[in-house]
Design an enzyme around this catalytic site. Sequence first.
Site, PDB file in Angstrom:
ATOM      1  CG  HIS A   1      -4.637 -43.962 -25.556  1.00 27.44           C
ATOM      2  ND1 HIS A   1      -4.124 -42.697 -25.392  1.00 27.44           N
ATOM      3  CD2 HIS A   1      -5.079 -44.015 -26.839  1.00 27.44           C
ATOM      4  CE1 HIS A   1      -4.247 -42.014 -26.507  1.00 27.44           C
ATOM      5  NE2 HIS A   1      -4.824 -42.788 -27.416  1.00 27.44           N
TER       6      HIS A   1
ATOM      7  CG  HIS B   1      -6.509 -46.885 -30.151  1.00 24.39           C
ATOM      8  ND1 HIS B   1      -7.729 -46.243 -30.186  1.00 24.39           N
ATOM      9  CD2 HIS B   1      -5.571 -45.910 -30.070  1.00 24.39           C
ATOM     10  CE1 HIS B   1      -7.531 -44.926 -30.137  1.00 24.39           C
ATOM     11  NE2 HIS B   1      -6.240 -44.699 -30.069  1.00 24.39           N
TER      12      HIS B   1
END
Length: 148
Positions: free
Chosen positions: A111, A113
């Site tokens: 992922h 951020h």
Amino acid sequence: IISKFNTLEVVFMSDCIFCKILAGEIPAAKVYEDEQVLAFLDISQVTPGHTLVVPKEHHRNLLEMDAASASQLFAKVPLVSQKVMTATKAKGMNIIANCEEVAGQTVFHTHVHLVPRYGADDDLKIDFVAHEPDFDKLAQVAETIKNA
Ligand code: 5GP
Ligand code: ZN
């Protein structure tokens, strides 16, 4: 578990929280979705608008992704970032990928951020501790990395 996401076949890891969000098994505040990625608000909102951009394919982290998968993910980062910037009217943004526990990774599905920044006293603290440059050492380390 193999399941179908539009025309894209995605392998979900049954014990992965982000795969569960991708499969619709648990809710998320989604902000963008296409065939390759889903972006949703981080549940802990380090700053308002803190968003995660997640590939639909399960990979442990960026260190384990090939060029094609990483390209598909990063291709969407500017668009989602710009949407977050526009919506939040933030002054800047830190774009961060934590890889492995020592780097702060807690969810082992890649992922990115997107952390909007509003001022020096907001709740993201990143310290780059600078050291005196040692040019011989820099050359040596660069050579090692080049040859790796
Ligand atoms: P990491 O520490 O791995 O870089 O980031 C993982 C992030 O995922 C954390 O900032 C955490 O708040 C967020 N997170 C963990 N579980 C959930 C969840 O169930 N939903 C959402 N939206 N975010 C989550
Ligand atoms: Zn996953």
